[in-house]
Design an enzyme around this catalytic site. Structure first.
Site, mmCIF file in Angstrom:
data_model
loop_
_atom_site.group_PDB
_atom_site.id
_atom_site.type_symbol
_atom_site.label_atom_id
_atom_site.label_comp_id
_atom_site.label_asym_id
_atom_site.label_seq_id
_atom_site.Cartn_x
_atom_site.Cartn_y
_atom_site.Cartn_z
ATOM 1 N N GLN A 147 -52.807 36.891 -68.723
ATOM 2 C CA GLN A 147 -53.100 38.207 -68.153
ATOM 3 C C GLN A 147 -52.853 39.339 -69.141
ATOM 4 O O GLN A 147 -53.217 40.486 -68.872
ATOM 5 C CB GLN A 147 -52.260 38.438 -66.900
ATOM 6 N N CYS B 119 -51.082 39.322 -62.187
ATOM 7 C CA CYS B 119 -50.612 37.948 -61.956
ATOM 8 C C CYS B 119 -51.108 37.390 -60.630
ATOM 9 O O CYS B 119 -51.506 36.221 -60.545
ATOM 10 C CB CYS B 119 -49.096 37.890 -62.027
ATOM 11 N N HIS C 147 -43.741 38.811 -59.179
ATOM 12 C CA HIS C 147 -44.688 38.028 -59.971
ATOM 13 C C HIS C 147 -45.248 36.895 -59.124
ATOM 14 O O HIS C 147 -44.547 36.334 -58.276
ATOM 15 C CB HIS C 147 -43.966 37.454 -61.194
ATOM 16 N N ASN D 248 -47.968 29.467 -65.235
ATOM 17 C CA ASN D 248 -47.854 30.907 -65.380
ATOM 18 C C ASN D 248 -49.167 31.467 -65.922
ATOM 19 O O ASN D 248 -50.107 30.717 -66.194
ATOM 20 C CB ASN D 248 -46.680 31.251 -66.302
#
Length: 444
Positions: free
Chosen positions: A64, A70, A365, A386
């Protein structure tokens, strides 16, 4: 009665420190290395070995970059995992986060204008008005918000609308857009104060949104309405699909019934009894679109439904407070990672509810659960995809301990078929409205 620190109490502080035989050693260590490095427990890295009994093949990790997308990356990642399994697209295939970013920004601007009009009779000192003006819009969001965008605009491959400078580094576009929104708020509130007609207000708002669209088109590029999708699959076979729309692409290549996917939270505060539905005032993006709704459950239920979806071969969107007890470079999230309490001989312990009530924690997040290690039927650690690129963790993947999930995970999105029947019935009930500043309204 409380009093100021005086010479006597200061002398007591100094004496207490001097009576600790280890204080000079620890002072040298902490001043030289910092708190976290000194408090780090290497046993955590051993326990968080990135090997899992259930490990989904999800392809490469996305990035990102310098943006707060996110929640968007995590949602699109869960969908691209499915596309990869169904159609054999390359492991580096991505859906366009820039495309959904564009529409989210436009819709958030309209959502802001509508909230400005709803609160126009209140003074600017009112908490709700101040809340609106603090951040007219931002990059963050919730699962239901990305669903609202997809239901209205569809999705496209990243090759059709790639990243731009501003999508990957959003500070400039956010600064410009929030300046405009605040300026427009002044005008809208004045129109209401001057008793303008509905048509006059609607005309003014349309002119404002026209300018927002132009700002976004210059920053992100204008979204496509039709496109061709071409790729080579894992067997190097060439495919091309012509004259797709963003809606037809979603229907053909993802095909999910998004109504089946629901947000489940663990918010153990006294004002949120379990097994009830909640929503948050002034939280959303698409006016008249899908509202943000949460089902609050115990942590045992929270973990169980996430595990069930992984066991069924489907990854899980989740939201957490990523900055707590985590090592970004090693890709470890573990409550035993740092021992500040032992370092300072101070009790830092707070319950999950206390951290929420007193501002110590909230969801910051969103990522994706793509694996789990199950021992004797119980999860011990979780594999996390992630969206910070491949240079952190293990090729971008993190390891999360089960204890860390208990303390710092607040939301998962699951297919409601994995919920017990009694909770599926709760989903149909009216949601309690929480204040705009409630921690369960935080944006990942």
């Amino acid at each position: 009665m409380t009093k100021a620190i005086n010479a006597t109490t200061l002398a007591d502080f100094q004496k207490n420190l001097a009576n600790r035989p280890e204080h000079t050693i620890l002072e040298r260590a902490v001043t030289k290395n910092g708190i976290l490095a000194t408090a780090a427990d290497y046993h955590s890295a051993v326990a968080m070995n990135p090997v899992f009994s259930i490990d989904l093949d999800t392809g490469d990790v996305a990035n990102q970059k310098q943006s707060g997308r996110c929640w968007m990356f995590a949602a699109l990642n869960t969908m691209r995992h499915d596309i990869k399994n169904k159609f054999g697209v390359p492991k580096d295939f991505e859906l366009s986060q820039n495309y959904t970013f564009f529409w989210d920004k436009l819709e958030k601007a309209n959502y802001f204008y509508e909230n400005v009009l709803k609160t126009a009779q209140l003074p600017t000192s009112d908490r709700k008005v101040a809340w609106l003006m603090t951040t007219p819009q931002q990059d963050g969001g919730q699962w239901d918000m990305i669903v609202a965008i997809i239901e209205k605009y569809g999705i496209v491959p990243q090759s059709v609308m790639p990243e731009t400078y501003n999508s990957s580094k959003s500070v400039e576009v956010n600064s410009s857009l929030n300046l405009k929104l605040r300026k427009d708020a002044v005008k809208l509130r004045k129109l209401v104060a001057d008793q303008a007609t509905d048509n006059e207000i609607a005309t003014a708002k349309k002119a404002m949104l026209t300018e927002v669209y132009r700002l976004l088109a210059y920053s992100f590029g204008e979204p496509p309405t039709k496109f061709d999708f071409e790729y080579r699959d894992a067997d190097k076979k060439y495919h091309i699909d012509r004259d797709l729309t963003p809606q037809s692409f979603f229907k053909k290549y993802v095909g999910w019934d998004l109504d089946q996917y629901v947000s489940v939270i663990n918010g153990p505060t006294a004002d949120k009894p379990y097994n009830k539905m909640y929503t948050v005032e002034m939280l959303g993006n698409v006016v008249d679109g899908r509202p943000v709704r949460h089902l609050n459950v115990t942590m045992d239920t929270f973990r169980t439904i996430a595990l069930k979806q992984l066991e069924a071969g489907e990854s899980v969107w989740f939201g957490c407070d990523v900055g707590k007890s985590s090592d970004r470079q090693k890709g470890i999230m573990d409550t035993d990672l740092y021992k500040q309490d032992e370092l300072f001989d101070i009790d830092f312990n707070m319950t999950k509810a206390e951290r929420l009530d007193y501002g110590q924690s909230l969801m910051t997040h969103a990522m994706v659960l793509t694996g789990v290690d199950v021992v004797d039927g119980q999860p011990t650690k979780w594999k996390v995809e992630n969206s910070w690129g491949k240079k952190v963790g293990t090729d971008g993947f993190f390891v999360m301990s089960n204890d860390w999930m208990n303390e710092y995970c607040y939301q998962v999105v699951v297919n409601k078929k994995f919920l017990p029947e009694k909770l599926q019935e709760v989903l149909k009930k009216e949601a309690k409205v929480l204040a705009p500043w409630d921690p369960m309204g935080s944006l990942a």
